[in-house]
Design a protein around this motif. Structure first.
Motif, PDB file in Angstrom:
ATOM      1  N   PRO D 136      83.748 -48.298   3.261  1.00  0.00           N
ATOM      2  CA  PRO D 136      83.519 -49.472   2.400  1.00  0.00           C
ATOM      3  C   PRO D 136      82.718 -49.116   1.148  1.00  0.00           C
ATOM      4  CG  PRO D 136      83.299 -50.097   4.696  1.00  0.00           C
ATOM      5  CD  PRO D 136      83.482 -48.597   4.688  1.00  0.00           C
ATOM      6  N   ALA D 137      81.732 -48.249   1.289  1.00  0.00           N
ATOM      7  CA  ALA D 137      80.902 -47.902   0.132  1.00  0.00           C
ATOM      8  C   ALA D 137      81.705 -47.158  -0.924  1.00  0.00           C
ATOM      9  CB  ALA D 137      79.696 -47.067   0.575  1.00  0.00           C
ATOM     10  N   SER D 138      82.479 -46.160  -0.521  1.00  0.00           N
ATOM     11  CA  SER D 138      83.225 -45.381  -1.511  1.00  0.00           C
ATOM     12  C   SER D 138      84.368 -46.195  -2.101  1.00  0.00           C
ATOM     13  CB  SER D 138      83.734 -44.073  -0.887  1.00  0.00           C
ATOM     14  OG  SER D 138      82.672 -43.126  -0.830  1.00  0.00           O
ATOM     15  N   GLN D 139      84.985 -47.042  -1.302  1.00  0.00           N
ATOM     16  CA  GLN D 139      85.993 -47.926  -1.884  1.00  0.00           C
ATOM     17  C   GLN D 139      85.358 -48.830  -2.948  1.00  0.00           C
ATOM     18  OE1 GLN D 139      89.162 -49.918   0.380  1.00  0.00           O
ATOM     19  NE2 GLN D 139      88.279 -49.026   2.236  1.00  0.00           N
ATOM     20  N   PHE D 140      84.158 -49.302  -2.655  1.00  0.00           N
ATOM     21  CA  PHE D 140      83.487 -50.185  -3.609  1.00  0.00           C
ATOM     22  C   PHE D 140      83.085 -49.422  -4.862  1.00  0.00           C
ATOM     23  CE2 PHE D 140      79.611 -52.695  -4.912  1.00  0.00           C
ATOM     24  CZ  PHE D 140      80.320 -53.775  -5.406  1.00  0.00           C
ATOM     25  N   ALA D 141      82.629 -48.198  -4.691  1.00  0.00           N
ATOM     26  CA  ALA D 141      82.282 -47.361  -5.849  1.00  0.00           C
ATOM     27  C   ALA D 141      83.510 -47.202  -6.752  1.00  0.00           C
ATOM     28  CB  ALA D 141      81.784 -45.995  -5.386  1.00  0.00           C
ATOM     29  N   ARG D 142      84.630 -46.923  -6.108  1.00  0.00           N
ATOM     30  CA  ARG D 142      85.864 -46.730  -6.859  1.00  0.00           C
ATOM     31  C   ARG D 142      86.233 -47.982  -7.644  1.00  0.00           C
ATOM     32  NH1 ARG D 142      91.580 -45.157  -4.086  1.00  0.00           N
ATOM     33  NH2 ARG D 142      92.513 -44.321  -6.002  1.00  0.00           N
ATOM     34  N   LYS D 143      86.023 -49.118  -7.002  1.00  0.00           N
ATOM     35  CA  LYS D 143      86.342 -50.389  -7.658  1.00  0.00           C
ATOM     36  C   LYS D 143      85.379 -50.664  -8.821  1.00  0.00           C
ATOM     37  CE  LYS D 143      86.352 -55.344  -6.570  1.00  0.00           C
ATOM     38  NZ  LYS D 143      87.025 -55.667  -7.832  1.00  0.00           N
ATOM     39  N   LEU D 144      84.113 -50.399  -8.630  1.00  0.00           N
ATOM     40  CA  LEU D 144      83.139 -50.621  -9.703  1.00  0.00           C
ATOM     41  C   LEU D 144      83.513 -49.805 -10.936  1.00  0.00           C
ATOM     42  CD1 LEU D 144      79.755 -50.505  -7.725  1.00  0.00           C
ATOM     43  CD2 LEU D 144      80.646 -52.494  -8.968  1.00  0.00           C
ATOM     44  N   ILE D 145      83.895 -48.558 -10.704  1.00  0.00           N
ATOM     45  CA  ILE D 145      84.264 -47.688 -11.824  1.00  0.00           C
ATOM     46  C   ILE D 145      85.537 -48.195 -12.497  1.00  0.00           C
ATOM     47  CG2 ILE D 145      85.014 -45.351 -12.423  1.00  0.00           C
ATOM     48  CD1 ILE D 145      83.230 -44.439  -9.981  1.00  0.00           C
ATOM     49  N   ALA D 146      86.537 -48.487 -11.669  1.00  0.00           N
ATOM     50  CA  ALA D 146      87.818 -48.945 -12.215  1.00  0.00           C
ATOM     51  C   ALA D 146      87.656 -50.246 -13.008  1.00  0.00           C
ATOM     52  CB  ALA D 146      88.829 -49.145 -11.082  1.00  0.00           C
ATOM     53  N   ALA D 274      75.156 -47.258   2.469  1.00  0.00           N
ATOM     54  CA  ALA D 274      74.432 -47.667   1.267  1.00  0.00           C
ATOM     55  C   ALA D 274      75.122 -47.106   0.031  1.00  0.00           C
ATOM     56  CB  ALA D 274      72.998 -47.145   1.326  1.00  0.00           C
ATOM     57  N   LEU D 275      75.200 -47.922  -0.974  1.00  0.00           N
ATOM     58  CA  LEU D 275      75.643 -47.447  -2.288  1.00  0.00           C
ATOM     59  C   LEU D 275      74.527 -47.790  -3.262  1.00  0.00           C
ATOM     60  CD1 LEU D 275      78.207 -46.207  -3.693  1.00  0.00           C
ATOM     61  CD2 LEU D 275      78.598 -48.500  -4.585  1.00  0.00           C
ATOM     62  N   TRP D 276      74.149 -46.806  -4.073  1.00  0.00           N
ATOM     63  CA  TRP D 276      73.077 -47.021  -5.052  1.00  0.00           C
ATOM     64  C   TRP D 276      73.703 -47.318  -6.410  1.00  0.00           C
ATOM     65  CZ3 TRP D 276      67.777 -46.639  -3.831  1.00  0.00           C
ATOM     66  CH2 TRP D 276      67.505 -46.223  -2.532  1.00  0.00           C
ATOM     67  N   LEU D 277      73.285 -48.420  -6.974  1.00  0.00           N
ATOM     68  CA  LEU D 277      73.843 -48.857  -8.261  1.00  0.00           C
ATOM     69  C   LEU D 277      72.721 -49.139  -9.246  1.00  0.00           C
ATOM     70  CD1 LEU D 277      76.225 -49.935 -10.042  1.00  0.00           C
ATOM     71  CD2 LEU D 277      75.819 -52.176  -8.965  1.00  0.00           C
ATOM     72  N   TYR D 278      72.857 -48.603 -10.428  1.00  0.00           N
ATOM     73  CA  TYR D 278      71.905 -48.892 -11.509  1.00  0.00           C
ATOM     74  C   TYR D 278      72.672 -49.608 -12.602  1.00  0.00           C
ATOM     75  CZ  TYR D 278      68.443 -48.030 -15.222  1.00  0.00           C
ATOM     76  OH  TYR D 278      67.528 -48.158 -16.236  1.00  0.00           O
ATOM     77  N   ARG D 279      72.112 -50.677 -13.102  1.00  0.00           N
ATOM     78  CA  ARG D 279      72.726 -51.391 -14.213  1.00  0.00           C
ATOM     79  C   ARG D 279      71.770 -51.345 -15.400  1.00  0.00           C
ATOM     80  NH1 ARG D 279      77.144 -54.178 -13.966  1.00  0.00           N
ATOM     81  NH2 ARG D 279      78.047 -54.982 -12.027  1.00  0.00           N
ATOM     82  N   ALA D 280      72.275 -50.870 -16.517  1.00  0.00           N
ATOM     83  CA  ALA D 280      71.448 -50.784 -17.721  1.00  0.00           C
ATOM     84  C   ALA D 280      71.416 -52.136 -18.407  1.00  0.00           C
ATOM     85  CB  ALA D 280      71.984 -49.699 -18.641  1.00  0.00           C
ATOM     86  N   GLU D 281      70.843 -53.116 -17.725  1.00  0.00           N
ATOM     87  CA  GLU D 281      70.783 -54.464 -18.281  1.00  0.00           C
ATOM     88  C   GLU D 281      69.564 -55.185 -17.720  1.00  0.00           C
ATOM     89  OE1 GLU D 281      74.515 -56.069 -16.870  1.00  0.00           O
ATOM     90  OE2 GLU D 281      73.574 -56.883 -15.084  1.00  0.00           O
TER      91      GLU D 281
END
Lengths: 367, 367, 367, 367
Positions: D136-146, D274-281
């Motif tokens: 689930p984490a890597s699928q979500f990472a892929r989706k965030l990037i796409a 866990a997926l670590w996400l940083y948002r520059a906002e």
């Protein structure tokens, strides 16, 4: 290798988890006793049939008595609301069938005691489904403590924290009424069981239980949201428990921290594949909590994967539980936690309520 | 820019920390008031002279009255054992000199109250040296809460944990006798101060205090090792505090966790340059605790470094404290925590002892 | 105990850091040689006077030659842009005065070589200000490796990552032009120094250097944003370096990971008070990376605090550096990194550019 | 709902994983197509029968052709050594049967190309079993990037690190010979697949491949232990890959770090939930990497558990893969990674070897 027909009463959250576990456990643990998904029971014929198809059972029913009495059903899993635990288990034991029952047992100490009596009179395998204590990490923690690896325990802190009711605007659903659906009825049993499993019996407790958000859209909350409990174990250890469904940011905060004279242990189910261990030995400059990743060296991990650090998940702990239930059935040896072990949790819940209501320390009934 | 002569009574652990802070604070914060290390006092002429040379003071004395009365000493820092706090501060205030006093104030509520009276009668700047609340991370946590960023607080948990007495074979030194040197006297004040600073006044507490290892090589321990405290704040928040010097593996566990209706905060002094913040907003799939590294955007960080994530350390929080003391002197405005703020901690310690001894909830005296 | 007059050329970011360090180092390390803030130099009389007041120097000048030649200035710290490093240091050495110079030395290998020659001809103390390698954690890592505690090294990975230029809309300032201000000129030297300090000389490198955002508001970027370097150390170890000023989310990512036959080490400056150590020993079930918190058992920690886990910060590593400079002056013994040690970094930067431009492996010049 | 007979060739590590997955997937995902464990093939009649009983298959064989040709076997999973991949899959496709094949496809680009040709000629469902990209984490990472959530990618770093060969005294087993069993043949494909899945095609690479410990008890190592690869993606992104079986302390280091103009992502399979996400906002003071725990809001999590943060494990990603294979069969739509997608990995491995041997950048063949 022999087949055993499994009947599951209840098709919701836990009913599904047990169904999947019984479908998978044979191949995972290469068991001698092989479960056959024989019958599932739900509240209506339609829902029962839906679950049957979804989970792959042979037959469905909306009459739990039909399931219990069915000759093809040789072992029963109770995944219903608490109010039905006693009646179903008594019926199963009366027919000499082993039972695994969801936590907590029944709605009161009296019901739980009756269930223990029925189980022990039958001589059948009986287990309460406290699955979190079965992760490889928590099993290993339990073993480290039992083996004296962290010395004499001096402090125990645990929590079961989730945040599904942290938002005051979350509506008042079925969760908002009935002690069984409250924080102490639903979440606390898991971590109380962990406390007993890791440290041993508790002799006295001082609790503070509260409803954090009494008014929610759709109605008034009549049960409890969070609680804290100071305690003393029989062995004198000072302890603290925190249980909450309003713990903002916590998703599955089944966690504990244990200090001993020779070391310390930390665990959090949100990172269930790691156990943190500190050993008070070696040069001071090299001491620190180490993050141990679970692997084949830890209990019940190898059947899932030969490689360390690959991880197990929630469903896997239910599969481990299914394996333990099959073992209890096959060997006739009790597997922790039996109904008697589960009764201790009911005693603690009762004592916690009494303590909170009287604002005083309460001794816990000796079993 | 003006100089101010600093006199420090006590040259040990905290005496050195304050000396370094006063040597550095001018250049760090580019203050208008510039400290001059005028005089240091220690228990013997030899040790005083040794500290003088080591820390760079102009003069030394073993007579604290000489220091307090010296015309070149314009501000006084008390870093002595608690038993001397009252007398020294009263003497200083009588001469119209500002005082920063190490925690906790005096040995009892009565002494602390007398110190407050003296301070307020003098109208001079007065501060209690609770330095941990001054890290950029904890200042920022305090601001987030005060600004309502995590909503209404629903739970507060804090601890001050170290492990220097975790080993039962650690010898019975001066630490083993006297309430002032015990766990509640020495460690608890820090985290009680944090609780008040972050959440507000506490109205009732239920404590359990114990000596974990009563017998040590060299003697019997007559003070306390660990304690837990359940509490309710004036605003109704449920809280828990744990304080221990037997917390195996914990080195500087000044830590807290706070849940609110809109978010949550976590902090641990062992990783003092990070504050963990959870916001209950945005898509569920993207929620999580974020690890915020302190930087120029946080209180009192920029004077130490222009780059974020470069970190401040223990000594830096003493420098921040020194800066705050100078501000209080210069502006005449009280800076938290004043002696009156510090008195609240003494009240809590007293109430905790009473609660533990009577095994009952205790109301905390209103200030 | 003797005083030494310090002159600092440059009053910006690093000028301030060195000023604070020299103000504090005496009391922190209880040094025999005590720095006196004698003179500061900046580009105009106004700014020099402003820094003098801010940092507490006795005198100010805008003529660096005046500072170098001043008889009260006995040791010189160069915190100017790279273009002035050579001239100032040569002037100081010619007068027999010790020099600490900011990194990297000069703007080219030729300049750096000339600086080494001048330093060695003078016989004076000379240091390059690579301060990150001086944290207690990194010093301890270096010692663990040198002592063979993790066995033969098999892999080294390091990075220096920040994100101040990650936003393509960040304007083109002085940072956008000139190799000295680019990623390789400004950030890379730190982590190249770390590589040499931890593992040893590098024999060949293969680099890829690029400008990530060539167009920025206000102009075109003519220097570089990020780079990666594959390398082989003299001892055969395979390594990788990544340096970036566009590393979104990274604030002070000075980090390394080292695998050896007997253990492994991990460090990240963003959590500078922890060193992660793995030892391939003991039962498999108990192995894991341990998080060691720095404390008095680690190099140069105790002067800042007697308690472990209390932490040091950015400014403290500059104080450690100041102490080392004083030691070099006092003892006449070279302290790492000398100018000769620093020259190796310049060689690596030159080789990296050549490799990236030719897209080929480059041998690194032997010193 | 329809049954489908599954045949699995190979009963070892992956053979078991696929067997369990096929036993559980129906109940977990409540699929329309329900797998029936029809036949398993192993190298001898005895081992085949042992696996049949262990995993619950109806029949066993030691002749893979018998399995492929069996009319009850409608879909085939190839979990054999790489040398057999081509022949078995060609036989299956020739009979119009869908195939899921373990990674990497065949032993060379030529074999992989032949397999693609056979798959596409047949028109049958074909998948390569890259299971780690399915968490689930890597699928979500892929989706965030796409979805562009972290903006334009500027840097990609990934690794696949384990430590089973970190000890130089670990004996030379079958793992020590044959490229297929080496680090590049066995471990690299996983993370190369991840690179392609997350960022896209790679256009050029520069590799360094080595045998770290050439002599082991029992023999000489003739294949490779660790490798690093610098690369450029078609979209210009700079990247780095590190693959090692001598990475002391790493158990399942399938990890990546991705910087973009608007954010950053970090993931490590050792903490796969866990997926670590940083948002520059948002305000600078509140920015930080957030630790997102997987839950029902993420791809393919809900079938395993309704509660967030409860976690999935290694076996679950194989179940997700089984579900995807069933979907491909049922719908006729290709599911990533098809054989064609898998071929790209073989091209990269070939280019990496060429690069390491020639010590030069290599263009990757366009598909």
């Amino acid at each position: 290798m022999a087949e055993i027909g499994i009947g599951i009463v209840g098709g919701g959250y836990m009913g599904k988890a047990h169904s999947v576990a019984m479908a998978a456990v044979g191949a995972v643990f290469e068991t001698r006793l092989r479960p056959r998904l024989e019958m599932i029971c739900a509240s209506s014929p339609e829902s029962a049939e839906r679950y049957r198809r979804a989970f792959g059972f042979a037959r469905a029913t909306h009459d739990w008595r039909a399931l219990v009495e069915d000759p093809q059903v040789a072992a029963i899993i109770i995944a219903t609301p608490q109010a039905l635990h006693r009646e179903i288990s008594e019926a199963a034991f009366a027919l000499g069938k082993p039972v695994m029952c969801e936590k907590p047992m029944g709605t009161s100490v009296a019901e739980a005691q009756a269930m223990v009596d029925a189980a022990e009179a039958s001589g059948q395998a009986n287990m309460v489904a406290y699955n979190y204590i079965r992760t490889p990490a928590s099993q290993f923690a339990r073993k480290l403590i039992a083996d004296g690896e962290i010395g004499d325990i001096t402090w125990f802190r645990a929590e079961h924290t989730e945040d599904f009711y942290a938002d005051p605007q979350a509506p008042a659903t079925w969760r908002a009424t009935g002690r069984a659906n409250g924080n102490m009825g639903d979440l606390a049993p898991h971590i109380l069981n962990a406390s007993l499993a890791l440290i041993g019996p508790i002799r006295s407790i001082m609790a503070d239980i509260e409803t954090v958000h009494a008014d929610r859209p759709g109605g008034t909350v009549t049960n409890d949201d969070q609680a804290q409990i100071m305690c003393r174990f029989d062995n004198g250890v000072m302890g603290h428990l925190y249980i909450s469904r309003t713990a903002t940011g916590r998703k599955m905060g089944y966690a504990y921290e244990i200090f001993g004279t020779k070391g310390a242990i930390r665990f959090d189910q949100e990172d269930q594949n790691a156990l943190w261990l500190y050993r008070a030995e070696g040069p001071e400059a090299e001491r620190g909590f180490r993050k141990i990743l679970t692997g084949p060296a830890h209990p019940d991990y190898l059947p899932f994967c030969q490689g360390p650090g690959h991880g197990t998940g929630y469903q896997d702990q239910i599969i481990i539980e299914a394996h333990d239930f099959l073992k209890a059935i096959e060997t006739g040896e009790p597997v922790y936690p039996t109904f008697r072990d589960g009764l201790a949790v009911n005693h603690l819940i009762e004592a916690a309520w009494a303590s909170s209501e009287t604002r005083s320390w309460q001794d816990v009934a000796t079993l």
